[in-house]
Design a protein around this motif. Structure first.
Motif, mmCIF file in Angstrom:
data_model
loop_
_atom_site.group_PDB
_atom_site.id
_atom_site.type_symbol
_atom_site.label_atom_id
_atom_site.label_comp_id
_atom_site.label_asym_id
_atom_site.label_seq_id
_atom_site.Cartn_x
_atom_site.Cartn_y
_atom_site.Cartn_z
ATOM 1 N N SER A 79 0.853 -1.183 0.000
ATOM 2 C CA SER A 79 0.000 0.000 0.000
ATOM 3 C C SER A 79 0.890 1.234 0.000
ATOM 4 O O SER A 79 1.897 1.270 0.700
ATOM 5 N N GLN A 139 -9.753 3.691 -1.083
ATOM 6 C CA GLN A 139 -10.874 3.256 -0.248
ATOM 7 C C GLN A 139 -11.585 4.468 0.363
ATOM 8 O O GLN A 139 -11.010 5.549 0.453
ATOM 9 N N GLY A 178 -5.576 2.301 -1.062
ATOM 10 C CA GLY A 178 -5.939 0.905 -1.237
ATOM 11 C C GLY A 178 -4.751 -0.003 -0.951
ATOM 12 O O GLY A 178 -3.609 0.455 -0.841
#
Length: 128
Positions: A41, A72, A79
């Motif tokens: 990430s 998100q 994400g």
């Protein structure tokens, strides 16, 4: 006292190492298998909205595989993708791996990891 403290620290670490190495564990009649994996990430700390990040992993044989981490919560959080499950033609072979993260085609982060054989034949994940 010293021996008890050492045992209480060593046992959870040993259990975690076995689980991370892909050891099978029987618990209440259920077979549970843990496999080595890595979560990738990347976030932009100063950005109002997080962007889509494309991750490319280069396998030990030189082949590459990609996965995309979608932002998100409407872009508020970065994400995450998981290697190998989110990468189509991925695998966990013994050897050295590299990864890179790109946002809008520009590399923003890179790193390495490896899978090694343990003496008992299990596969170990080794972050670099």
């Amino acid at each position: 006292m010293k021996g008890t403290l050492m045992q209480s620290v060593v046992r959870p670490v040993l259990l975690a190492a076995l689980l991370a190495a892909g050891a099978s564990v029987f618990a209440r009649g259920v077979l549970y298998v843990a496999r080595p994996a890595i979560a990738l990430s990347v976030s932009e700390r100063t950005a109002a909205r997080q962007q889509r990040v494309e991750f490319t992993v280069t396998l030990p044989d030189g082949k590459t595989t990609t996965a995309t981490a979608e932002p998100q919560a409407g872009g508020e959080r970065a994400g995450t993708v998981h290697y190998p499950s989110d990468f189509g033609n991925a695998g966990t072979r013994i050897g050295n791996y590299t990864w890179s993260a790109r946002i809008a085609g520009k590399e923003v982060q890179a790193g390495r990891f490896a899978f090694r054989a343990a003496p008992d034949g299990q596969l170990l994940f080794v972050p670099n």
